[in-house]
Design a protein around this motif. Structure first.
Motif, mmCIF file in Angstrom:
data_model
loop_
_atom_site.group_PDB
_atom_site.id
_atom_site.type_symbol
_atom_site.label_atom_id
_atom_site.label_comp_id
_atom_site.label_asym_id
_atom_site.label_seq_id
_atom_site.Cartn_x
_atom_site.Cartn_y
_atom_site.Cartn_z
ATOM 1 N N SER A 75 -20.399 11.409 -10.622
ATOM 2 C CA SER A 75 -20.545 12.842 -10.381
ATOM 3 C C SER A 75 -19.336 13.448 -9.692
ATOM 4 C CB SER A 75 -21.797 13.090 -9.542
ATOM 5 O OG SER A 75 -21.695 12.446 -8.284
ATOM 6 N N GLN A 76 -18.437 12.611 -9.163
ATOM 7 C CA GLN A 76 -17.258 13.120 -8.469
ATOM 8 C C GLN A 76 -16.036 13.187 -9.362
ATOM 9 O OE1 GLN A 76 -16.725 10.566 -5.032
ATOM 10 N NE2 GLN A 76 -18.926 10.346 -4.762
ATOM 11 N N THR A 77 -16.145 12.698 -10.588
ATOM 12 C CA THR A 77 -14.967 12.603 -11.438
ATOM 13 C C THR A 77 -14.549 13.956 -11.969
ATOM 14 O OG1 THR A 77 -16.418 12.107 -13.309
ATOM 15 C CG2 THR A 77 -15.435 10.249 -12.155
ATOM 16 N N SER A 78 -13.241 14.118 -12.086
ATOM 17 C CA SER A 78 -12.643 15.304 -12.699
ATOM 18 C C SER A 78 -11.271 14.883 -13.202
ATOM 19 C CB SER A 78 -12.518 16.442 -11.681
ATOM 20 O OG SER A 78 -11.569 16.131 -10.691
ATOM 21 N N PRO A 79 -10.662 15.663 -14.083
ATOM 22 C CA PRO A 79 -9.321 15.267 -14.560
ATOM 23 C C PRO A 79 -8.305 15.145 -13.433
ATOM 24 C CG PRO A 79 -10.261 16.984 -15.964
ATOM 25 C CD PRO A 79 -11.174 16.839 -14.786
ATOM 26 N N GLU A 80 -8.545 15.836 -12.322
ATOM 27 C CA GLU A 80 -7.587 15.834 -11.222
ATOM 28 C C GLU A 80 -7.692 14.596 -10.334
ATOM 29 O OE1 GLU A 80 -9.494 18.522 -11.947
ATOM 30 O OE2 GLU A 80 -7.863 19.504 -13.067
ATOM 31 N N ASN A 81 -8.900 14.009 -10.201
ATOM 32 C CA ASN A 81 -9.036 12.894 -9.262
ATOM 33 C C ASN A 81 -9.172 11.537 -9.952
ATOM 34 O OD1 ASN A 81 -11.678 12.779 -10.206
ATOM 35 N ND2 ASN A 81 -12.574 13.727 -8.403
ATOM 36 N N MET A 82 -8.809 11.484 -11.235
ATOM 37 C CA MET A 82 -8.761 10.195 -11.930
ATOM 38 C C MET A 82 -7.304 9.823 -12.166
ATOM 39 S SD MET A 82 -11.897 10.630 -14.634
ATOM 40 C CE MET A 82 -11.698 8.942 -15.191
ATOM 41 N N HIS A 83 -7.084 8.620 -12.665
ATOM 42 C CA HIS A 83 -5.712 8.190 -12.935
ATOM 43 C C HIS A 83 -5.055 9.162 -13.909
ATOM 44 C CE1 HIS A 83 -5.382 4.605 -10.615
ATOM 45 N NE2 HIS A 83 -6.364 3.962 -11.214
ATOM 46 N N ARG A 84 -3.820 9.509 -13.601
ATOM 47 C CA ARG A 84 -3.113 10.499 -14.412
ATOM 48 C C ARG A 84 -2.698 9.967 -15.777
ATOM 49 N NH1 ARG A 84 -3.325 15.720 -12.242
ATOM 50 N NH2 ARG A 84 -3.812 15.448 -10.041
ATOM 51 N N ASN A 85 -2.377 8.691 -15.845
ATOM 52 C CA ASN A 85 -1.904 8.105 -17.096
ATOM 53 C C ASN A 85 -3.102 7.774 -17.983
ATOM 54 O OD1 ASN A 85 -0.511 6.902 -19.130
ATOM 55 N ND2 ASN A 85 0.148 5.110 -17.943
ATOM 56 N N VAL A 86 -3.504 8.717 -18.826
ATOM 57 C CA VAL A 86 -4.691 8.498 -19.653
ATOM 58 C C VAL A 86 -4.448 7.440 -20.715
ATOM 59 C CG1 VAL A 86 -5.535 10.841 -19.260
ATOM 60 C CG2 VAL A 86 -4.046 10.404 -21.205
ATOM 61 N N ALA A 87 -3.192 7.149 -21.007
ATOM 62 C CA ALA A 87 -2.904 6.129 -22.020
ATOM 63 C C ALA A 87 -3.318 4.737 -21.555
ATOM 64 C CB ALA A 87 -1.421 6.148 -22.368
ATOM 65 N N GLN A 88 -3.442 4.524 -20.250
ATOM 66 C CA GLN A 88 -3.813 3.203 -19.746
ATOM 67 C C GLN A 88 -5.318 3.017 -19.641
ATOM 68 O OE1 GLN A 88 -2.428 2.706 -15.716
ATOM 69 N NE2 GLN A 88 -4.080 3.961 -14.859
ATOM 70 N N TYR A 89 -6.105 4.076 -19.905
ATOM 71 C CA TYR A 89 -7.552 3.967 -19.756
ATOM 72 C C TYR A 89 -8.107 2.918 -20.702
ATOM 73 C CZ TYR A 89 -8.012 8.211 -16.884
ATOM 74 O OH TYR A 89 -7.938 9.124 -15.876
ATOM 75 N N GLY A 90 -9.002 2.127 -20.174
ATOM 76 C CA GLY A 90 -9.654 1.118 -20.983
ATOM 77 C C GLY A 90 -11.033 0.812 -20.447
ATOM 78 N N LEU A 91 -11.557 -0.314 -20.848
ATOM 79 C CA LEU A 91 -12.903 -0.690 -20.431
ATOM 80 C C LEU A 91 -12.956 -1.061 -18.954
ATOM 81 C CD1 LEU A 91 -15.663 -0.967 -21.809
ATOM 82 C CD2 LEU A 91 -15.174 -3.404 -22.091
ATOM 83 N N ASP A 92 -11.897 -1.640 -18.436
ATOM 84 C CA ASP A 92 -11.855 -2.034 -17.027
ATOM 85 C C ASP A 92 -11.884 -0.783 -16.152
ATOM 86 O OD1 ASP A 92 -11.362 -3.023 -14.515
ATOM 87 O OD2 ASP A 92 -9.763 -4.373 -15.144
ATOM 88 N N PRO A 93 -12.842 -0.657 -15.226
ATOM 89 C CA PRO A 93 -12.920 0.548 -14.385
ATOM 90 C C PRO A 93 -11.658 0.788 -13.570
ATOM 91 C CG PRO A 93 -14.931 -0.764 -14.185
ATOM 92 C CD PRO A 93 -13.947 -1.594 -14.956
ATOM 93 N N ALA A 94 -10.921 -0.243 -13.226
ATOM 94 C CA ALA A 94 -9.714 -0.069 -12.427
ATOM 95 C C ALA A 94 -8.659 0.741 -13.153
ATOM 96 C CB ALA A 94 -9.151 -1.434 -12.035
#
Length: 1095
Positions: free
Chosen positions: A444-463
């Protein structure tokens, strides 16, 4: 040279599969493809590899490359991470399909059941940057060429489902249509597994399918048994969605989308809409996708007045039931609102058809949103364990104006798939559940501003997605109740609530001791109890003096009566400490409301109990950052009194005749914005003196009420005359009201500090939008009561340009409107330059001036260019003083892989900018040789502008939603407090211990209420910022129109109007500066307090 036509039937099936736009066409073409290749469908990644190996087709190679790149990520272990795991996914919505895709990539055997047989939802979803990248990586552009090619990033639900369905089929997900999941069938004996109860009669293979993971994505109305759901209620909120046919004509493509307009900061647009059509909305959004999609929030009274709703019911289901909604009137309503918002430029609006062949327009309720208490559970019977997880709306129902639904749905899908991977690795069930709940806390706290900026690295691993991740935020011991062993007795859940019989009973004693400590040393004060010791007013003055030194000195109270001293103390506490009264001065003196006095003193205690006290420190200062204090409440109170003084002066009621000021209390440091054209250095202290008497405030008596006034008048509401209980009391200008009574006399909207006024003529309270102006007859009051006919599209009653921020249209230059001149370069004459240079607009040298808020897309685009040419061999300033920054972003965008033919077709769309900006950009581009290098600069600039507008809209809607939730919470507290107060006041024979417990509970409710009121004030500060930003932009546009005219062509009325607008603009600048100073001062105070606490 044209490519030769392929004679391979598999190629034809594949092309049909790519282009299919109906669910049944997708299934039939894929079945034909599998048959042509001799591959059995629904066999997981094995099926995918067979299709890829046998379909050596040029059109498929780019798709295989994307899917292979995704499947090649290490987390999937080459599709062997979950090979022994069998999963059942319920629901083929976007979140269910996205979860199925991830599970298939992990190598699990995935079966998906869906009760529908086709995709028919035209509603459009807003996409976050990571969802766009994620879908592109799955080949979305290959399946849907128009994906994210406009000025706003969105996609219709139907198209998103089609894209994900095609990916899921290719990856070997087994899908069954027209099958309804009705429950679980536990294993009947040891050695058997969990099955699903399905309707109607499913195939034998599906009926006998045993699985060890169940993922529910069937929507908010279906949550599997065992999960508890919490309801988050707000005020009644009625949404209306409408989908109109998109003919994709030239005229339609040139109509700009509306990323969101909200009443909370742009009241002028909605006032124009109300006057022109009789439609009263809270917000409106327009997306252009497969359809022209409009979604808006309508007010119930407006729907009743216009005949959309037949009758008013308190039950929402009956109110919006099909029997109570008039379809024709609803269609007329939606068409008129859409036509007004787009200036009638969409032509004749024809409704698209829904799944039943009816016009696709509907009214829905989003008053309450459901949220699951937990995201996963484990059930075990006869040694067979079943992991259950929730995704999508059955996990958290999204608040549609925020556009968070699909983004957070995808995040939940990734988290659920990660949970299944950990389950397959053999992790302990409680550890798996604890990790999943730790991730759920972040959702509920997620937003484009407070997540990792590099969206290309997003994957299944939450880190890869969440910064500062803590997978042990929830411990295994905390999730034991989520593990059910059905063969045993259910584990007794430990209650987090404290036994009410063990509550502390020394509340009054602790409060009394604290009051004695705070008032020690004040002449003539000796506090021995919480009733009679306060009757002379001196004890209350001593308490206020201790917390607000410099005011209510003992020498000032010599010879002052008890009632006057108490009145002064109540007023100073409210205006300088933010402690609002809950009882009148007469009640304090007479001792007629001891319970109210205890509740009032408890507010002081809860706010300042952590302030250290030492003997002889009676006049020590109180920190503004002390825990419990609400500087926002205090600031809004000062702002409201300032507005009252200003209006009193405009109405000729200010006998002193002094100009409004920017006042500061020297002892406290609070800055209060006062609309007037002065330097920020020319401030005066708001301290009463004989030479400078304070400006009278409307409806607030400067002298204490007469002694013979009825004691206990604060127990009655000043508007309805009904009984007021302690938690119900709202003090405004010395009078007490029910919160439900204190609303606008016209629109009945709840009034908040800084956003209302009292009309001196009729004495009623109004919101600022409906507050009658002096010397003008307000016509707003007639709008809400009369039943009026909705205008038809294109009728004369629709204005050509509503008063909302004009968005430049695609392919055309903005046309000037009668109410607002076109934006041009500002050319100042010599007298104008001298006049502007002589104005003292410089704030405190240590303070930075408030940033000018970008509002229109053109303004946002201009701001985005700042600094863009630095480092490209160009000066920092361009021609005509144009700031230079967006070409760096353009370079990044151009650096992406070459667009496909489908992308190129869409990216040729031309978006219009205003003349001065376009000329500057063209000159700059030609001189720097970037015209050919950056062909998509226009589209990118407008996209960035729209994104900023959407962020602002989402911020406003989040505030409004939270305000509504707070209001509902306050109503619940009032109802609970009323019961406790009645029990305490009734002459019963209840033991003293029971009464002490009741009092303890009542004071806890008072503390909760004060906390909610403080949060509400914080939200109102942000609302003030949004309003001032919008007002500054509007005034700036009007001033530009006058200043662009030749001086010789201006009339006397023009010059007067120009001076008036300039004065208003400077007023707004001063108010924004005051807000910034307030926030900076509070930040420094809280920082200083935190350092002191650590020391």
């Amino acid at each position: 040279m044209a490519l030769p036509t392929s004679t391979n039937p598999a190629h034809a099936h594949f092309e049909s599969f790519l282009q299919a736009q109906l669910c049944q066409d997708v299934l039939s073409s894929f079945q034909g493809l599998c048959e042509a290749l001799g591959v059995e469908a629904g066999r997981g990644l094995t099926q995918y590899h067979k299709i890829k190996a046998q379909l050596n087709y040029w059109s498929a190679k780019s798709l295989w490359a994307k899917l292979d790149k995704r499947a090649g990520q290490p987390v999937y272990q080459q599709g062997r991470a979950c090979t022994s795991t069998k999963c059942l996914v319920v629901g083929a919505g976007p979140c269910g399909l996205r979860t199925a895709v991830e599970l298939a990539l992990l190598g699990a055997h995935v079966v998906l059941v869906e009760k529908r047989t086709k995709f028919s939802r035209h509603n459009v979803l807003h996409l976050w940057p990571f969802t766009i990248h994620d879908l592109r990586a799955l080949g979305a552009k290959k399946f849907y060429g128009r994906f994210c090619t406009g000025t706003l990033d969105h996609i219709s639900i139907r198209q998103l489902q089609l894209v994900l369905l095609k990916v899921a089929l290719l990856l070997g997900v087994e899908i069954h249509w027209g099958v309804t999941f009705s429950g679980l069938q536990p294993p009947p004996k040891k050695g058997s597994g969990w099955r699903a109860q399905l309707q109607p009669s499913p195939p034998a293979q599906l009926a006998n399918y045993e699985f060890d993971v169940l993922i529910s994505a069937a929507g908010g109305k279906f949550v599997p048994e065992g999960f508890t759901v919490r309801e988050m209620r707000g005020k009644l909120a009625i949404g209306i969605t409408a989908n109109f046919v998109n003919g994709r004509t030239v005229e339609e493509t040139q109509v700009p989308e509306i990323s969101g307009v909200a009443r909370i900061y742009n009241q002028s647009f909605f006032q124009s809409l109300l006057k022109a059509t009789g439609i009263d909305l809270e917000n409106i959004v327009y997306y252009k996708d497969d359809t022209h999609y409009f979604v808006m929030t309508a007010k119930k009274q407006c729907l009743l007045r216009l005949g959309v709703l037949r009758q008013d019911y308190s039950e929402t289901d009956r109110l919006l039931g099909s029997a109570n909604v008039v379809p024709e009137a609803l269609q007329h309503f939606a068409r008129a609102a859409a036509d007004f918002a787009t200036h009638g430029k969409l032509g004749k609006l024809e409704f698209a058809q829904d799944a039943h062949g009816h016009p696709d327009v509907s009214a829905f309720d989003f008053t309450s949103m459901m949220r699951a208490e937990s995201s996963a559970r484990v059930q075990e019977k006869h040694g067979a364990r079943l992991l259950l997880g929730l995704v999508g709306d059955c996990l958290v129902e999204p608040f549609w104006p925020l556009g968070t639904g699909v983004a957070r749905g995808f995040l939940a899908a990734f988290d659920a798939a990660w949970m299944v991977k950990r389950w397959a690795e053999g992790a302990e069930p409680l550890e798996v559940l604890a990790e999943r709940e730790s991730l759920y806390q972040l959702l509920s706290q997620t937003s484009p501003e407070n997540m990792h900026r590099n969206v290309a690295q997003y994957g299944l691993d939450p880190a890869t997605r969440y910064p500062n991740l803590n997978l042990r935020a929830v411990t295994p011991n905390q999730v034991q109740d989520l593990y059910d062993v059905l063969a045993k007795e259910p584990v007794q859940k430990k209650s987090d609530k404290t036994d009410t019989g063990k509550l502390a009973t020394g509340t009054q004693e602790a409060l009394l001791r604290w009051c004695q400590e705070q008032t020690t040393g004040y002449p003539g004060v000796r506090v021995t109890d919480l009733s009679s010791s306060w009757a002379d007013g001196l004890a209350l003055c001593a308490l206020v003096y201790r917390l607000c030194p410099g005011l209510l000195e003992p020498s000032e109270l010599q010879g002052v009566g008890a009632l006057e001293a108490t009145s002064r103390a109540l007023k100073v506490a409210e205006q300088e400490l933010g402690i609002t009264p809950v009882l009148s001065a007469q009640a304090v003196v007479a001792g007629s409301d001891p319970l109210g006095l205890i509740a009032y003193l408890s507010h002081f205690h809860s706010a300042f109990k952590d302030k250290p006290h030492s003997p002889g420190d009676l006049g020590g200062p109180v920190s503004q950052g002390s825990p419990g204090t609400s500087s926002a409440v205090l600031f809004l109170g000062k702002l409201q009194r300032t507005l009252q003084r200003t209006r009193a002066q405009e109405n000729g009621e200010n006998a002193g005749g002094k100009k409004p000021r920017l006042v500061v209390n020297a002892s406290r440091g609070w800055m209060v914005p006062v609309p007037c054209v002065v330097s920020l250095h020319q401030v005066e202290a708001e301290i009463p003196s004989t030479e400078d008497p304070p400006v009278p405030e409307p409806s607030v008596p400067l002298t204490p009420p007469p002694q013979n006034q009825e004691v206990g008048a604060g127990d009655l509401c000043a508007l309805c005359g009904e009984r007021l209980y302690i938690l119900e009391r709202l003090c405004v200008d010395g009078c007490f009201f029910h919160r439900s009574c204190f609303h606008c006399h016209v629109c009945e909207a709840t009034l908040w500090p800084g956003s209302y006024g009292q009309h001196p003529g009729d004495g009623h309270f109004y919101c600022l939008q409906h507050l009658p102006q002096p010397g003008h007859k307000d016509d707003n009051r007639d709008t809400g009561s009369e039943s009026r006919e909705l205008p038809t599209p294109g009728s004369d009653s629709l204005p050509s340009a509503p008063s909302m921020p004009p968005v430049p249209q695609e392919g055309t230059n903005p046309a000037p409107s009668p109410s607002r001149p076109a934006r041009q370069l500002i050319r100042l004459s010599s007298p104008e330059r001298r006049r502007l240079s002589s104005l003292n607009l410089t704030p405190d040298p240590e303070m930075e001036p408030p940033p000018k808020p970008p509002r229109s897309c053109a303004t946002l685009a201009r701001q985005a260019l700042e600094g863009s040419f630095v480092g490209w061999g160009m000066p920092a300033q361009g021609p005509q003083g144009l700031p230079s920054s967006a070409l760096v972003a353009l370079k990044e965008e151009e650096g992406e892989s070459p667009p496909s033919s489908e992308e190129e077709e869409e990216e040729q769309e031309d978006i219009a900018l205003d003349e001065d900006m376009e000329q500057a950009l063209l000159t700059f581009a030609k001189n720097s040789g970037t015209m050919d290098k950056y062909p998509t600069w226009r589209r990118t600039l407008m996209r960035r502008g729209k994104e900023e507008q959407m962020k602002r809209f989402c911020k406003a809607q989040a505030i409004q939603r939270r305000q509504n939730e707070i209001e509902v919470s306050l109503m619940e507290l009032e109802a609970e407090g009323m019961k406790l107060e009645l029990a305490l006041r009734s002459p019963s024979i209840s033991p003293e211990k029971q009464k002490a417990l009741w009092l303890e509970q009542l004071l806890k409710l008072v503390e909760k209420k004060n906390g909610l009121v403080a949060e509400e004030a914080e939200l109102m500060i942000t609302v003030q910022e949004l309003k001032l930003e919008d007002e500054q932009w509007q005034l700036d546009q009007e001033l530009r129109g006058y200043m662009n005219r030749e001086e010789t062509l201006k009339t006397a009325a023009d010059r007067q109007a120009e001076d008036r607008i300039l004065k208003k603009l400077l007023d707004v600048v001063h108010q924004r500066d005051a807000l910034i100073c307030f926030q900076e001062e509070r930040r420094l105070s809280e920082l200083a307090f935190g350092v002191g606490a650590q020391g």
